[in-house]
Design a protein around this motif. Structure first.
Motif, PDB file in Angstrom:
ATOM      1  N   ASP A 180       0.816  -1.213   0.000  1.00 20.38           N
ATOM      2  CA  ASP A 180       0.000   0.000   0.000  1.00 20.38           C
ATOM      3  C   ASP A 180       0.852   1.265   0.000  1.00 20.38           C
ATOM      4  O   ASP A 180       0.522   2.244  -0.682  1.00 20.38           O
ATOM      5  CB  ASP A 180      -0.924   0.021   1.227  1.00 20.38           C
ATOM      6  N   TRP A 181       1.928   1.269   0.792  1.00 21.59           N
ATOM      7  CA  TRP A 181       2.726   2.484   0.954  1.00 21.59           C
ATOM      8  C   TRP A 181       3.769   2.655  -0.148  1.00 21.59           C
ATOM      9  O   TRP A 181       4.070   3.779  -0.533  1.00 21.59           O
ATOM     10  CB  TRP A 181       3.425   2.459   2.311  1.00 21.59           C
ATOM     11  N   THR A 182       4.328   1.552  -0.636  1.00 18.74           N
ATOM     12  CA  THR A 182       5.355   1.643  -1.679  1.00 18.74           C
ATOM     13  C   THR A 182       5.089   0.612  -2.773  1.00 18.74           C
ATOM     14  O   THR A 182       5.864  -0.333  -2.962  1.00 18.74           O
ATOM     15  CB  THR A 182       6.760   1.416  -1.080  1.00 18.74           C
ATOM     16  N   PRO A 183       3.990   0.756  -3.501  1.00 16.96           N
ATOM     17  CA  PRO A 183       3.679  -0.197  -4.573  1.00 16.96           C
ATOM     18  C   PRO A 183       4.726  -0.122  -5.684  1.00 16.96           C
ATOM     19  O   PRO A 183       4.907   0.935  -6.316  1.00 16.96           O
ATOM     20  CB  PRO A 183       2.303   0.264  -5.060  1.00 16.96           C
ATOM     21  N   ASP A 185       5.110  -1.433  -8.758  1.00 14.54           N
ATOM     22  CA  ASP A 185       4.713  -1.128 -10.140  1.00 14.54           C
ATOM     23  C   ASP A 185       4.372   0.343 -10.318  1.00 14.54           C
ATOM     24  O   ASP A 185       4.742   0.966 -11.323  1.00 14.54           O
ATOM     25  CB  ASP A 185       3.518  -1.996 -10.556  1.00 14.54           C
ATOM     26  N   LEU A 186       3.676   0.926  -9.349  1.00 14.38           N
ATOM     27  CA  LEU A 186       3.290   2.332  -9.449  1.00 14.38           C
ATOM     28  C   LEU A 186       4.500   3.249  -9.368  1.00 14.38           C
ATOM     29  O   LEU A 186       4.627   4.200 -10.156  1.00 14.38           O
ATOM     30  CB  LEU A 186       2.289   2.677  -8.346  1.00 14.38           C
ATOM     31  N   ILE A 187       5.401   2.969  -8.446  1.00 13.17           N
ATOM     32  CA  ILE A 187       6.604   3.802  -8.317  1.00 13.17           C
ATOM     33  C   ILE A 187       7.462   3.715  -9.570  1.00 13.17           C
ATOM     34  O   ILE A 187       7.967   4.730 -10.070  1.00 13.17           O
ATOM     35  CB  ILE A 187       7.408   3.388  -7.064  1.00 13.17           C
ATOM     36  N   HIS A 192       9.980   5.923 -13.793  1.00 14.28           N
ATOM     37  CA  HIS A 192      10.746   5.297 -14.885  1.00 14.28           C
ATOM     38  C   HIS A 192      12.126   4.832 -14.393  1.00 14.28           C
ATOM     39  O   HIS A 192      13.111   4.881 -15.134  1.00 14.28           O
ATOM     40  CB  HIS A 192      10.892   6.249 -16.080  1.00 14.28           C
ATOM     41  N   LEU A 193      12.158   4.383 -13.137  1.00 13.13           N
ATOM     42  CA  LEU A 193      13.372   3.838 -12.550  1.00 13.13           C
ATOM     43  C   LEU A 193      13.069   2.461 -11.959  1.00 13.13           C
ATOM     44  O   LEU A 193      11.968   2.226 -11.457  1.00 13.13           O
ATOM     45  CB  LEU A 193      13.896   4.739 -11.434  1.00 13.13           C
ATOM     46  N   PRO A 194      14.040   1.563 -11.976  1.00 10.63           N
ATOM     47  CA  PRO A 194      13.804   0.230 -11.404  1.00 10.63           C
ATOM     48  C   PRO A 194      13.892   0.235  -9.879  1.00 10.63           C
ATOM     49  O   PRO A 194      14.675   0.980  -9.288  1.00 10.63           O
ATOM     50  CB  PRO A 194      14.935  -0.609 -12.001  1.00 10.63           C
ATOM     51  N   ILE A 195      13.073  -0.599  -9.251  1.00  5.12           N
ATOM     52  CA  ILE A 195      13.229  -0.873  -7.826  1.00  5.12           C
ATOM     53  C   ILE A 195      14.293  -1.958  -7.703  1.00  5.12           C
ATOM     54  O   ILE A 195      14.137  -3.061  -8.236  1.00  5.12           O
ATOM     55  CB  ILE A 195      11.912  -1.349  -7.190  1.00  5.12           C
ATOM     56  N   LEU A 196      15.375  -1.655  -7.021  1.00  2.00           N
ATOM     57  CA  LEU A 196      16.524  -2.564  -6.943  1.00  2.00           C
ATOM     58  C   LEU A 196      16.438  -3.529  -5.766  1.00  2.00           C
ATOM     59  O   LEU A 196      17.326  -4.356  -5.580  1.00  2.00           O
ATOM     60  CB  LEU A 196      17.822  -1.751  -6.861  1.00  2.00           C
TER      61      LEU A 196
END
Length: 226
Positions: A180-183, A185-187, A192-196
């Motif tokens: 909920d706080w850090t989705p 796909d949405l971020i 336009h940056l990857p979640i590492l």
């Protein structure tokens, strides 16, 4: 030369946990003497002291924290209170010495990307002017999406090369709170940056085995690549 700055959206978001996890990983799985560590600038006590306690580093001790103020507030305020100047030339020279002597230099920033380093320059300005690669640490909490978007926008404004985002849990959270706080796909869609990767809550930040495990679960090749 490869280099990496660990930046955050704010103070106390997990930069130190990410930094120490990466150093612990490097010293475990790569040649310990090929990485240098530096705090961009420190006010008060904390990170430099933790570095010295956790790691045996081959670099000169004074290069860990080249510029430090006693007052734990924003650097320009600390400097004013102590009647001192902020000598960024000294910090830059220290960084250059490390770059010339170590294949990889890891730097931990202070505060958030918008935090002031001097009366004129922010962390984002310094990182951009020094042409540093950076990873953005985002705390898993309500409001994280807006903070992330704003910090990425600032990074792009100053042409700072952000390699990606690391989410950090500074407190125990549920899977529902995480989504909920850090989705992710949405971020990723908004920035336009990857979640590492995501750093779980770490009760003991001095547990080196746990730090190594945390780093192992990140996209380590992307983080350490040019």
């Amino acid at each position: 030369m490869p280099n990496l700055l660990i930046v955050g959206t704010d103070t106390d978001v997990g930069k130190t946990v990410v930094t120490t996890a990466l150093v612990a990983y490097w010293q475990t799985y790569r040649s310990p003497n090929t990485l240098a560590l530096m705090k961009l600038l420190q006010t008060g006590t904390g990170d430099g002291e933790l570095y010295r306690e956790l790691f045996e580093l081959s670099q000169p001790p004074e290069t860990l924290v080249p510029l430090q103020f006693k007052t734990p507030v924003a650097p320009p305020i600390a400097a004013d209170r102590e009647g001192r100047a902020i000598d960024l030339g000294k910090v830059w020279q220290t960084y250059q010495i490390l770059v010339q002597n170590y294949p990889f230099v890891l730097i931990e920033a202070l505060g958030g990307l918008g935090s002031p380093v001097t009366h004129e320059l922010t962390v984002a300005d310094i990182a951009s002017q020094w042409h540093l690669n950076a990873v953005l640490v985002v705390p898993v909490k309500l409001g994280a999406i807006a903070q992330t978007v704003a910090n990425v926008a600032l990074a792009r404004q100053v042409k700072l090369n952000l390699k990606g985002i690391i989410l950090n849990c500074s407190q125990p959270i549920t899977e529902e709170q995480l989504s909920d706080w850090t989705p992710i796909d949405l971020i990723q869609s908004l920035t336009h940056l990857p979640i590492l990767g995501t750093v779980p809550y770490l009760p003991n930040p001095k547990d080196k085995n746990k730090l190594v495990q945390i780093a192992s679960n990140l996209n380590i090749e992307k983080i350490f690549s040019l």
